[in-house]
Design an enzyme around this catalytic site. Structure first.
Site, mmCIF file in Angstrom:
data_model
loop_
_atom_site.group_PDB
_atom_site.id
_atom_site.type_symbol
_atom_site.label_atom_id
_atom_site.label_comp_id
_atom_site.label_asym_id
_atom_site.label_seq_id
_atom_site.Cartn_x
_atom_site.Cartn_y
_atom_site.Cartn_z
ATOM 1 N N HIS A 343 -1.333 1.738 -9.632
ATOM 2 C CA HIS A 343 -0.564 2.315 -8.528
ATOM 3 C C HIS A 343 -0.531 1.317 -7.362
ATOM 4 O O HIS A 343 -1.565 0.847 -6.903
ATOM 5 C CB HIS A 343 -1.147 3.654 -8.069
ATOM 6 C CG HIS A 343 -0.228 4.345 -7.119
ATOM 7 N ND1 HIS A 343 0.821 5.128 -7.542
ATOM 8 C CD2 HIS A 343 -0.143 4.302 -5.770
ATOM 9 C CE1 HIS A 343 1.490 5.553 -6.487
ATOM 10 N NE2 HIS A 343 0.935 5.055 -5.398
ATOM 11 N N HIS A 373 8.624 -1.799 -0.382
ATOM 12 C CA HIS A 373 7.779 -0.776 0.251
ATOM 13 C C HIS A 373 6.431 -1.385 0.641
ATOM 14 O O HIS A 373 5.962 -1.225 1.777
ATOM 15 C CB HIS A 373 7.586 0.394 -0.721
ATOM 16 C CG HIS A 373 6.668 1.450 -0.206
ATOM 17 N ND1 HIS A 373 7.109 2.572 0.442
ATOM 18 C CD2 HIS A 373 5.310 1.542 -0.221
ATOM 19 C CE1 HIS A 373 6.068 3.313 0.805
ATOM 20 N NE2 HIS A 373 4.960 2.710 0.408
ATOM 21 N N HIS A 377 4.287 -2.402 4.470
ATOM 22 C CA HIS A 377 2.899 -2.271 4.929
ATOM 23 C C HIS A 377 2.366 -3.623 5.376
ATOM 24 O O HIS A 377 1.709 -3.738 6.416
ATOM 25 C CB HIS A 377 2.000 -1.752 3.808
ATOM 26 C CG HIS A 377 2.270 -0.334 3.396
ATOM 27 N ND1 HIS A 377 2.282 0.710 4.275
ATOM 28 C CD2 HIS A 377 2.523 0.217 2.177
ATOM 29 C CE1 HIS A 377 2.517 1.843 3.628
ATOM 30 N NE2 HIS A 377 2.677 1.566 2.350
ATOM 31 N N HIS A 502 -2.231 10.254 -6.022
ATOM 32 C CA HIS A 502 -2.761 10.538 -4.685
ATOM 33 C C HIS A 502 -3.780 11.677 -4.651
ATOM 34 O O HIS A 502 -4.473 11.843 -3.654
ATOM 35 C CB HIS A 502 -1.591 10.827 -3.739
ATOM 36 C CG HIS A 502 -0.641 9.669 -3.663
ATOM 37 N ND1 HIS A 502 0.174 9.332 -4.720
ATOM 38 C CD2 HIS A 502 -0.400 8.756 -2.693
ATOM 39 C CE1 HIS A 502 0.890 8.258 -4.394
ATOM 40 N NE2 HIS A 502 0.568 7.892 -3.177
ATOM 41 N N TYR A 512 4.636 10.575 3.194
ATOM 42 C CA TYR A 512 5.836 10.123 2.467
ATOM 43 C C TYR A 512 7.025 11.028 2.749
ATOM 44 O O TYR A 512 8.160 10.586 2.780
ATOM 45 C CB TYR A 512 5.568 10.051 0.964
ATOM 46 C CG TYR A 512 4.396 9.169 0.597
ATOM 47 C CD1 TYR A 512 4.486 7.785 0.688
ATOM 48 C CD2 TYR A 512 3.186 9.720 0.180
ATOM 49 C CE1 TYR A 512 3.411 6.977 0.359
ATOM 50 C CE2 TYR A 512 2.106 8.922 -0.151
ATOM 51 C CZ TYR A 512 2.227 7.547 -0.062
ATOM 52 O OH TYR A 512 1.160 6.753 -0.374
HETATM 53 O O1 X8Z Z 1 2.320 5.718 -3.259
HETATM 54 C C1 X8Z Z 1 3.355 5.173 -2.897
HETATM 55 C C2 X8Z Z 1 3.354 3.681 -2.632
HETATM 56 C C3 X8Z Z 1 2.075 3.195 -2.120
HETATM 57 S S1 X8Z Z 1 1.722 3.752 -0.513
HETATM 58 C C4 X8Z Z 1 3.670 2.943 -3.907
HETATM 59 N N1 X8Z Z 1 4.491 5.885 -2.792
HETATM 60 C C5 X8Z Z 1 4.540 7.304 -3.112
HETATM 61 C C6 X8Z Z 1 4.352 7.554 -4.595
HETATM 62 O O2 X8Z Z 1 4.424 6.590 -5.384
HETATM 63 O O3 X8Z Z 1 4.145 8.694 -4.986
HETATM 64 C C7 X8Z Z 1 5.772 5.381 -2.346
HETATM 65 C C8 X8Z Z 1 6.726 6.536 -2.469
HETATM 66 C C9 X8Z Z 1 5.896 7.764 -2.669
HETATM 67 ZN ZN ZN Z 2 2.999 3.003 0.931
#
Ligand code: X8Z
Ligand code: ZN
Length: 603
Positions: A343, A373, A377, A502, A512
């Site tokens: 991830h 993305h 950061h 997450h 997000y």
């Molecule tokens: O977790 C992320 C990034 C890292 S902060 C890749 N995102 C969320 C996900 O993948 O669920 C970006 C969009 C939403």
């Molecule tokens: Zn991110």
């Protein structure tokens, strides 16, 4: 990702706020003023973060039982430091202080998404659970039989490309086998975090998570509901159109047009972005070629080339080049011979002197978007190099998540054509609808997902969803917000939340949702700054030094000021607002309403 060290740390009990320091004769810092305290903590964060960062980096890029031991030990020490830091901060009442000192003290008191109890054994336990949960996700594989195993990357590829209902179902349920063993660990993890939160004077962990937005928790709740209400009608229009198309493809026995959509048909493991089934949903076939993935694959683009491409956008805005150490130290490719947490994430190591990303880059459009993305950061970190560590953060966490995505909104077909990633860009009304459909499948489809994840967690933390209802509570919210359902019966033997990074990674998710609102506001304002005059969806800020300066100035503020000031610096007004995303998609929404006329929408 917010300041990594702080976010891994916790704070503890004893809310005894006073303006004069307590009188513990053993305390060498007994006569410290608030300013001196903040200065000392800023210095100690720099010194103490190094070990923690190193341990987490090595663990995330090389998951073994040994690195799990190392990261757990480093985590314990980090939590002990956080406890001390919080005890120190609690000697001061930020309401009686002013300016940056007050803000710094407050940020210490709110600075953790993992509040830990002030008990050494429990700190060790929570650090161990956190590492284990992350590791279980990172090394998770679905094994159909011995020796026939697939990781998340392989299963995601099936979900993105297969159009076979049963094959999709197997990949979907297969991935969810990795999280069942997380359930008891997660339950205990929640218990310990809540203990930490109550020691700190909060009702539960959900209050800690919602308290960091420069407004009261109640105001924040009202605000997120207001934003969701603003954009929900657009999501509903998209949902209705997509469900109908899926019913045409898979049959209305499999996709009944008055029911939630089966979650495995939407091109993404969690149904959070639907862009990978664009081919099934394309409004006007043959009008435009928007297949960036095919160009990246055919062109043999390497992870480094793709990263340089993304860097090129940021430097076109007048932002600095990435340091050489970035390319030397980042992990851009999935190693063939070991388990890593694939991830994607961005790391401000060495107090921002050694910035890195970790991403298993593939030659796909999704990967290219994610690199932007992550670089969002990284540029936040780079622009904050002169700020004290306590302010090296986003204006709020949604800001941090929105920067790279804002840039991606400028990757118009024209821009992609200039890079050689698409050809024959059409400019007709039909081409516009195609293009908007593709973007909406990524960003509008995401909105309810972005909202529901923490709805679940907040309820889990508050006890409204008990451990016996973890999975049912999850699917109730998935249905309520996203209008999707599991393809097969799920029970409390499953732990489907754990199959989304997450949750085991304990990363708050409302950020997000907010980012998906903010990025359209930022895009709109930066386009104005860049002198763009036509419709918003045609704007690219590529090459605009003026837009870059405006963005850079906001990034440089970090979290030193209330986020409303950072918002004003970019947009000229202080509020989050869904009207920019609605304006952006106005052409598509009009078209969707025509397509949906006479259909029964909703679920
Ligand atoms: O977790 C992320 C990034 C890292 S902060 C890749 N995102 C969320 C996900 O993948 O669920 C970006 C969009 C939403
Ligand atoms: Zn991110």
């Amino acid at each position: 990702m917010r300041n990594l060290f702080i976010s891994l740390l916790s704070c503890l009990a004893i809310i005894s706020c006073a303006t004069t320091p307590a009188t513990d004769p053993a305390d060498p810092n007994i006569n410290e003023t608030a300013d001196q305290f903040v200065a000392r903590i800023n210095q100690e964060i720099i010194e103490n973060s190094r070990e923690n960062e190193a341990a987490y980096w090595v663990y995330s890029t090389y998951i073994t039982p040994d690195t799990e031991v190392l990261v757990t030990k480093a985590g314990e020490r980090g939590l002990a430091f956080a406890s001390e830091m919080l005890k120190g901060a609690n000697k001061f009442d930020e309401n009686l202080l002013s300016g940056e000192t007050a803000r710094a003290i407050k940020s210490i008191k709110l600075g953790s998404s993992m509040p830990a109890p002030d008990d050494a054994d429990k700190r060790a336990e929570i650090a161990g659970l956190s590492a284990k949960l992350e590791g279980l996700y990172g090394k998770g594989k679905y094994c159909k039989s011995e020796g026939d195993c697939k990781d998340l990357g392989e299963l995601s590829k099936i979900i993105a490309t297969s159009r076979d209902y049963n094959e999709l179902e197997e990949a979907w349920t297969g991935w969810r086998t990795i999280s069942t063993e997380m359930r008891p660990l997660y339950e205990r993890f929640v218990e310990l975090m809540n203990e930490g939160a109550t020691e700190m004077g909060f009702d539960d962990t959900s209050v800690v998570w919602r308290a960091g937005y420069d407004m009261s928790v109640d105001e924040f709740d009202t605000e997120t509901v207001r934003l969701w209400d603003q954009v929900k009608p657009l999501y509903d229009d998209l949902h209705c159109y997509v469900r109908d198309k899926l019913a045409e493809n898979y049959g209305s026995d499999k996709v009944p047009t008055d029911q939630p959509i089966p979650a495995h048909l939407l091109g993404n493991m969690w149904a959070q972005s639907w862009a990978d089934i664009y081919d099934m949903l394309e409004p006007y076939a043959g009008v435009s070629n928007l297949d960036v993935t095919a160009s990246l694959e055919d062109g043999g683009y390497t992870p480094v080339q793709m990263t340089e491409m993304a860097e090129g956008f940021f430097t076109s805005l007048g932002l600095p080049e990435l340091p050489d150490s970035f390319y030397k130290n980042s992990l851009l490719e999935k190693p063939a011979d070991r388990d890593v947490v694939c991830h994607a994430s961005a790391w401000p190591m060495g107090n921002g002197e050694d910035v890195r990303i970790k991403q298993c880059i593939e030659p796909t459009e999704e990967s290219l978007t994610t690199i932007h993305h992550e670089l969002g950061h990284i540029y936040y970190y780079l622009m904050q190099k002169d700020l004290p560590p306590l302010f090296k953060d986003g204006a709020h966490d949604g800001f941090h998540e929105a920067i790279g995505d804002t840039v991606v909104l400028s990757m118009t077909p024209q821009y992609l054509q200039n890079l050689g990633l698409v050809d024959n860009v059409a400019t007709s009304e039909k081409a516009l609808i195609n293009q908007q459909m593709k973007t909406a499948l990524e960003r509008v489809a995401f909105l309810p997902f972005g909202k529901m994840i923490d709805e679940w967690r907040w309820r889990v933390f508050s006890g409204e969803i008990s451990p016996e209802e973890y999975n049912q509570g999850w699917w109730d919210l998935r249905e309520k917000y996203q209008g999707i359902r599991p393809p097969v019966t799920r029970t409390e033997a499953d732990f489907d939340p754990g199959a989304k990074y997450h949750i085991p990674g304990n990363t708050p998710y409302t950020r997000y949702f907010l980012a998906h609102i903010l990025q359209f506001q930022f895009h709109k304002s930066l386009c104005e700054t860049a002198g763009h005059t036509g419709p918003l969806h045609e704007c690219s800020i590529y090459g605009s030094k003026e837009a870059g300066m405006r963005l850079g100035d906001m990034l440089a503020l970090g979290s030193s000021k209330p986020w409303q000031e950072a918002m004003t610096a970019v947009t000229g007004q202080p509020n989050m607002d869904g009207s920019a995303i609605l304006d952006y998609f106005a052409p598509l929404q009009g078209w969707l309403k025509e397509q949906n006329a006479g259909k029964s929408c909703g679920w």
